[in-house]
Write a protein that holds these residues in place. Structure first.
Motif, PDB file in Angstrom:
ATOM      1  N   GLY A 238      -5.391   1.489   9.238  1.00  0.00           N
ATOM      2  CA  GLY A 238      -4.379   1.777   9.441  1.00  0.00           C
ATOM      3  C   GLY A 238      -3.810   0.867   7.786  1.00  0.00           C
ATOM      4  O   GLY A 238      -5.044   0.530   7.005  1.00  0.00           O
ATOM      5  N   GLY A 239      -2.769   1.047   7.241  1.00  0.00           N
ATOM      6  CA  GLY A 239      -2.290   1.052   6.096  1.00  0.00           C
ATOM      7  C   GLY A 239      -1.185  -0.236   5.887  1.00  0.00           C
ATOM      8  O   GLY A 239      -0.303  -0.216   7.051  1.00  0.00           O
ATOM      9  N   LEU A 240      -0.891  -0.920   5.366  1.00  0.00           N
ATOM     10  CA  LEU A 240       0.025  -1.927   5.011  1.00  0.00           C
ATOM     11  C   LEU A 240       1.018  -1.908   3.935  1.00  0.00           C
ATOM     12  O   LEU A 240       0.013  -2.476   3.583  1.00  0.00           O
ATOM     13  CB  LEU A 240      -0.434  -3.807   5.668  1.00  0.00           C
ATOM     14  N   ALA A 241       1.796  -1.664   3.728  1.00  0.00           N
ATOM     15  CA  ALA A 241       2.677  -1.765   2.357  1.00  0.00           C
ATOM     16  C   ALA A 241       3.890  -3.143   2.938  1.00  0.00           C
ATOM     17  O   ALA A 241       4.268  -3.042   2.932  1.00  0.00           O
ATOM     18  CB  ALA A 241       2.936  -0.197   2.193  1.00  0.00           C
ATOM     19  N   LEU A 242       2.746  -3.377   1.357  1.00  0.00           N
ATOM     20  CA  LEU A 242       3.906  -4.609   1.281  1.00  0.00           C
ATOM     21  C   LEU A 242       5.487  -4.689   0.203  1.00  0.00           C
ATOM     22  O   LEU A 242       4.876  -4.229  -0.663  1.00  0.00           O
ATOM     23  CB  LEU A 242       3.476  -6.127   1.277  1.00  0.00           C
ATOM     24  N   ALA A 243       6.230  -4.152   0.632  1.00  0.00           N
ATOM     25  CA  ALA A 243       7.376  -3.269  -0.282  1.00  0.00           C
ATOM     26  C   ALA A 243       8.169  -5.132  -0.516  1.00  0.00           C
ATOM     27  O   ALA A 243       8.339  -4.549  -1.985  1.00  0.00           O
ATOM     28  CB  ALA A 243       8.368  -2.888   0.574  1.00  0.00           C
ATOM     29  N   GLY A 244       8.410  -6.101  -0.093  1.00  0.00           N
ATOM     30  CA  GLY A 244       8.725  -7.192  -0.854  1.00  0.00           C
ATOM     31  C   GLY A 244       8.304  -7.613  -2.098  1.00  0.00           C
ATOM     32  O   GLY A 244       8.541  -7.983  -3.007  1.00  0.00           O
ATOM     33  N   THR A 245       6.597  -7.616  -1.895  1.00  0.00           N
ATOM     34  CA  THR A 245       5.494  -7.919  -3.558  1.00  0.00           C
ATOM     35  C   THR A 245       6.084  -7.104  -3.662  1.00  0.00           C
ATOM     36  O   THR A 245       5.407  -7.113  -5.089  1.00  0.00           O
ATOM     37  CB  THR A 245       4.037  -8.315  -2.380  1.00  0.00           C
ATOM     38  N   ALA A 246       5.820  -5.383  -3.643  1.00  0.00           N
ATOM     39  CA  ALA A 246       5.931  -4.377  -5.060  1.00  0.00           C
ATOM     40  C   ALA A 246       7.255  -4.802  -5.676  1.00  0.00           C
ATOM     41  O   ALA A 246       7.521  -4.763  -6.400  1.00  0.00           O
ATOM     42  CB  ALA A 246       6.336  -3.567  -4.082  1.00  0.00           C
ATOM     43  N   LEU A 247       8.527  -5.399  -4.851  1.00  0.00           N
ATOM     44  CA  LEU A 247       9.808  -5.195  -5.479  1.00  0.00           C
ATOM     45  C   LEU A 247       9.989  -6.684  -6.243  1.00  0.00           C
ATOM     46  O   LEU A 247      10.547  -6.739  -7.607  1.00  0.00           O
ATOM     47  CB  LEU A 247      10.884  -5.639  -4.337  1.00  0.00           C
ATOM     48  N   ALA A 248       9.580  -8.048  -5.918  1.00  0.00           N
ATOM     49  CA  ALA A 248       8.875  -8.831  -6.272  1.00  0.00           C
ATOM     50  C   ALA A 248       8.027  -9.083  -8.194  1.00  0.00           C
ATOM     51  O   ALA A 248       8.334  -9.951  -8.558  1.00  0.00           O
ATOM     52  CB  ALA A 248       7.948  -9.745  -5.697  1.00  0.00           C
ATOM     53  N   ASN A 249       7.759  -7.497  -7.884  1.00  0.00           N
ATOM     54  CA  ASN A 249       6.589  -7.700  -8.943  1.00  0.00           C
ATOM     55  C   ASN A 249       6.930  -7.204 -10.248  1.00  0.00           C
ATOM     56  O   ASN A 249       6.815  -7.559 -11.285  1.00  0.00           O
ATOM     57  CB  ASN A 249       5.497  -7.374  -8.816  1.00  0.00           C
ATOM     58  N   GLY A 250       9.025  -7.405 -10.571  1.00  0.00           N
ATOM     59  CA  GLY A 250       9.371  -6.278 -11.466  1.00  0.00           C
ATOM     60  C   GLY A 250       9.605  -5.368 -11.401  1.00  0.00           C
ATOM     61  O   GLY A 250      10.477  -5.642 -12.575  1.00  0.00           O
ATOM     62  N   ARG A 251       8.962  -4.451 -10.922  1.00  0.00           N
ATOM     63  CA  ARG A 251       9.198  -2.648 -11.327  1.00  0.00           C
ATOM     64  C   ARG A 251      10.551  -2.537 -10.075  1.00  0.00           C
ATOM     65  O   ARG A 251      10.779  -1.310 -10.040  1.00  0.00           O
ATOM     66  CB  ARG A 251       7.964  -2.141 -11.298  1.00  0.00           C
ATOM     67  N   GLY A 252      11.041  -3.442  -8.904  1.00  0.00           N
ATOM     68  CA  GLY A 252      12.163  -2.491  -8.332  1.00  0.00           C
ATOM     69  C   GLY A 252      13.268  -3.352  -8.531  1.00  0.00           C
ATOM     70  O   GLY A 252      13.995  -3.578  -8.991  1.00  0.00           O
ATOM     71  N   SER A 253      14.388  -2.350  -7.437  1.00  0.00           N
ATOM     72  CA  SER A 253      15.208  -2.810  -7.748  1.00  0.00           C
ATOM     73  C   SER A 253      16.581  -3.544  -6.873  1.00  0.00           C
ATOM     74  O   SER A 253      18.037  -4.380  -6.890  1.00  0.00           O
ATOM     75  CB  SER A 253      16.277  -1.382  -8.169  1.00  0.00           C
ATOM     76  N   GLY A 254      15.483  -4.376  -5.800  1.00  0.00           N
ATOM     77  CA  GLY A 254      16.365  -4.439  -5.147  1.00  0.00           C
ATOM     78  C   GLY A 254      17.073  -4.142  -3.495  1.00  0.00           C
ATOM     79  O   GLY A 254      17.986  -4.262  -1.871  1.00  0.00           O
ATOM     80  N   ALA A 255      16.474  -2.693  -4.011  1.00  0.00           N
ATOM     81  CA  ALA A 255      16.662  -1.591  -3.252  1.00  0.00           C
ATOM     82  C   ALA A 255      15.622  -2.025  -1.703  1.00  0.00           C
ATOM     83  O   ALA A 255      15.071  -2.056  -1.836  1.00  0.00           O
ATOM     84  CB  ALA A 255      16.496  -0.262  -3.490  1.00  0.00           C
TER      85      ALA A 255
END
Lengths: 190, 428
Positions: free
Chosen positions: A131-148
C-alpha cells in the motif's frame, strides 16, 4: 427432514442480531500477530513515521530509506538499498520483508521513486500486499505547494508524490496530515 | 480495528453525545414530503438521533416537528387532532402550534397567560425536493439550507425512498464507501437490475475483480476511486464521494440515473437508509420510476403500509439458496439494498469493531473514521464547525470514467466530480 424445515430457535435465524444475543458470540483472538513493514521513502516521511514508533505496535517494523535512495531499480538488488531502523542501525530489505503480511510505502516529497520500485518489486515477488500513503499536507508544507486541495492540478508536490507511489501500490491513500499514519496502522493492527 | 472508546464516540448520537452534537450541526432528512401530503393531515411519529418527535402540517401548510409528548400528562400527540392551526392533545385539549408553542389550555382562564409558559422542544422542518429536512442543533447557528443536487433538480428528475435499517448508522454508512464489496455481493445485479444493466462499464467490472483503490481527501470528506483494467493503456475508474457525516453517492452506470444515500440515526441501534435516484439533465422515465417503486436499483420493497423492508430479519431476508447456487445473486438475497442491509444487520446492532481485521483495501473506511473522529473531537473540544455544512461541500457527483493509465482521477476529473446544474454527468 424436508427442505421445509426452518430454524426454530432465536439464535438460528437472522433475528438473533440483537444486543442480547451478541453476548453469546464466541470470544477469542480471531487473528494472529501481523507482520507489517513500514517504509518512509524520504526525510519528512521518516520524521513523521519515527515520531510514532514508540507506540506499542504489534510487530510492525519501521524503516527509512537513507540518502542514496535515489537508485536505479534495474541495477539495484534488494540488499543494496540503504535502509535504517529508528535507532539508526542498518537493515537488509530481504530480511525485513521476508514473511511480511503487508508493506506500506510513505512518501511526502516524491523522492526516491527508484527505492519504492525496489521495495514494491520484492513485495510483489513474495505476494505481499503493498500500500502507499502520500502525505499531501507535508508535501505542501515543504514549500512547493500553493495550499490547494490534495491532488488538485495546482498542488504539484502532491501529484508528484502520488505519481511516485501509484505504480506500486494496490491501495493508495492521499492524506493531508501525518496523523493518519498511526490511525491507519492501528486500524490495520500493525 | 477500532478501540471501544472510539467506536462509542462515533456510534452514539443521542442528545448530549459528541457525535450527536455533530449530527445536530447539519440539515438532515427527517421525512418524505409525501408523509405529510396535505394541510391538517394525520401527524407522523418520527424518531431521530434518539429523540421521539411528532411531525405535522398545519391548516396553513406550515410544517412542525416537536416533542412527541404533551407537556400536561405525557400523552403521545400522535393521537392528537390536527385542526385550526395546531395539534391538539385529545386527553384534555392542550393545543400546540408548529413551533411547539402551547396556544390553548382549555381548563385555564384565557386571561391567565398560562399556555404562554408551555412550549415543547421543536425543530424547523423545511421542504426541499421530495424531502422534509430538519436541523436539530442550535438555532443561533443554523447552517445554510441543503444544496444537494438530487434534492434541487426539477421534481420530475428525481425520486427518493427511505427504509428502516436495524443497525447503527455507521456500519450502514461504511457499506456506502466500501467499494471492494461490489464485485462480490452485487455482481448479480449488474447483469439483471434494470437500473444498472447494459452499461459498458459493467463489462469492466465483470472482467476485473481486483480493483486498485485510491483514497483522496476532499474538503467535505473523501473521494474513493476504484480502478479496473479497461482497454490497452486505459483504466476504468469508479469514483465514490463521501460527504460528512453520512452522504454517499454510487458511481453511475451508462445513462441510468445517478444514485446515492443518506444514513441518518434513528437511535444507536437503528437508522434510516435514504436512497435517491436522479438524472441531472432529463426527467426520469415512467419505467424508471416504476422500477424504483418496485424496489429495483438502490430501493427496496416494503411490508405494506410501513417503511420496513419486505425482506427483513424476521424472514431471514427471504434467502433464496437456489438463486445463490445459480449465480443470479451472490448472497441469495434479492436486490442491492437488501443485500447490503442483510449483512450489515447481521453484524449486530452496533458492530464490535475491536474484533475486526481490516486490510489495506479498507482504507476508505479507515480514513472516513479518522476524519469523523477528528471532526467530532474538534467540535467538542474547540467548537470547530465540521466539514459538510458548507453548501460548496455538498455540490458533488460520483463519476464513472475511462482514463489513460497515466492520468490520475482526482486531477483529471475535478470538474466531473462537481455538481453542475443542467449538465450531464460523467458516466460509462
Amino acid at each position: 427432514m424436508t427442505d421445509q424445515t426452518r430454524p426454530t430457535l432465536l439464535a438460528s435465524c437472522a433475528s438473533a442480531s440483537t444486543a442480547a444475543e451478541a453476548r453469546f458470540r464466541v470470544n477469542y483472538p480471531n487473528s494472529g500477530r501481523r507482520r507489517s513493514r513500514i517504509f518512509a521513502l524520504d526525510g519528512p516521511a521518516a520524521e513523521a513515521m519515527f515520531a510514532i514508533t514508540e507506540a506499542p505496535w504489534q510487530g510492525a517494523h519501521f524503516l527509512a530509506v537513507g540518502s542514496g535512495g535515489d537508485v536505479d531499480p534495474e541495477a539495484t538488488g534488494a540488499d543494496d538499498l540503504p535502509l535504517s531502523h529508528p535507532d539508526g542501525t542498518g537493515a537488509k530489505l530481504s530480511e525485513e520483508i521476508e514473511g511480511a503480511d503487508v508493506v506500506v510505502l510513505i512518501s511526502s516529497t516524491g523522492e526516491n521513486a527508484g527505492a519504492a520500485e525496489v521495495i514494491a518489486r520484492e513485495a510483489y515477488h513474495r505476494h505481499i500486499m503493498c500500500g502507499g500513503l502520500a502525505l499531501a499536507g507535508t508535501a505542501l508544507a515543504n514549500g512547493r505547494g500553493s495550499g490547494a486541495p490534495a491532488s488538485s492540478p495546482d498542488s504539484d508536490p502532491t501529484s508528484h508524490v502520488v505519481n511516485t507511489l501509484r505504480p506500486f501500490a494496490s491501495i493508495l491513500v492521499v492524506a493531508r496530515d501525518a496523523d493518519f499514519i498511526p490511525a491507519m496502522l492501528n486500524a490495520l493492527r500493525a | 480495528m477500532l478501540r471501544k472508546d472510539v467506536n462509542d464516540l462515533l456510534t452514539q448520537t443521542d442528545s448530549g453525545t459528541p457525535m450527536g452534537d455533530m449530527f445536530r450541526q447539519y440539515w438532515i432528512p427527517a421525512l418524505l414530503a409525501s408523509e405529510l401530503p396535505e394541510d391538517d393531515c394525520a401527524p407522523v411519529r418520527v424518531k431521530l438521533l434518539g429523540e421521539r418527535l411528532i411531525a405535522f402540517r398545519d391548516s396553513k401548510g406550515r410544517y412542525g416537528l416537536m416533542d412527541e409528548f404533551c407537556a400536561h400528562r405525557g400523552v403521545s400527540l400522535w393521537f392528537g387532532r390536527n385542526e385550526e392551526g395546531g395539534l391538539r392533545c385529545p386527553y384534555h385539549g392542550w393545543k400546540y402550534d408548529y413551533t411547539g408553542q402551547c396556544i390553548e389550555v382549555p381548563s385555564e382562564p384565557d386571561e391567565s397567560g398560562f399556555c404562554e409558559k408551555v412550549k415543547l422542544q421543536a425543530y424547523p422542518l423545511i421542504k426541499i425536493g421530495d424531502i422534509l429536512w430538519t436541523h436539530m442543533g442550535d438555532k443561533e447557528d443554523r447552517p445554510p439550507k441543503p444544496t444537494w443536487e438530487f434534492a434541487t433538480v426539477p421534481a420530475e428528475q428525481t425520486y427518493t425512498s427511505k427504509r428502516w435499517q436495524e443497525c447503527n448508522w455507521l456500519q450502514a454508512m461504511e457499506g456506502g464507501i466500501d467499494s471492494s464489496h461490489v464485485s462480490f455481493l452485487h455482481s448479480g445485479g449488474l447483469k439483471s437490475d434494470p437500473l444498472f444493466k447494459g452499461a459498458k462499464g459493467n463489462q469492466y467490472n465483470h472482467a476485473d475483480k481486483k480493483p486498485v483503490f485510491e483514497v483522496t481527501e476532499a474538503e467535505g470528506g473523501l473521494y474513493i476511486g476504484a480502478r479496473r483494467n479497461a482497454e490497452e493503456g486505459h483504466f476504468y475508474w469508479r469514483i465514490t464521494p463521501w460527504v460528512m457525516p453520512s452522504f454517499t453517492m454510487v458511481p453511475p452506470r451508462g445513462d441510468h440515473p445517478m444514485h446515492g444515500h443518506f444514513w441518518i440515526p434513528i437511535d444507536d441501534e437503528n437508522c434510516w437508509a435514504w436512497s435517491f435516484d436522479y438524472h441531472p439533465t432529463r426527467a426520469l422515465t415512467e419505467a424508471e420510476v416504476q422500477y424504483m417503486r418496485d424496489g429495483h436499483g438502490v430501493h427496496n420493497e416494503y411490508v405494506p403500509g410501513t417503511f420496513r423492508p419486505l425482506q427483513n430479519k424476521d424472514n431471514d431476508y427471504m434467502m433464496d439458496r437456489d438463486a445463490q447456487k445459480r449465480g443470479d445473486t451472490y448472497s441469495g438475497i434479492k436486490g442491492i439494498a437488501m443485500q447490503d442491509a442483510s449483512l450489515q444487520e447481521s453484524m449486530g446492532p452496533i458492530v464490535d469493531r475491536t474484533k475486526e481485521n481490516l486490510v489495506s483495501t479498507d482504507n476508505g473506511i479507515i480514513m472516513a473514521r479518522h476524519r469523523l473522529r477528528k471532526a467530532v473531537t474538534a467540535l467538542r473540544d474547540k467548537g470547530v464547525t465540521p466539514p459538510g455544512r458548507d453548501p460548496a461541500h455538498q455540490m458533488v457527483r460520483s463519476v464513472a470514467v475511462v482514463l489513460p493509465a497515466d492520468q490520475p482521477y482526482a486531477e483529471t476529473c475535478k470538474e466531473d466530480l462537481a455538481a453542475r446544474p443542467g449538465q450531464k454527468h460523467t458516466s460509462v
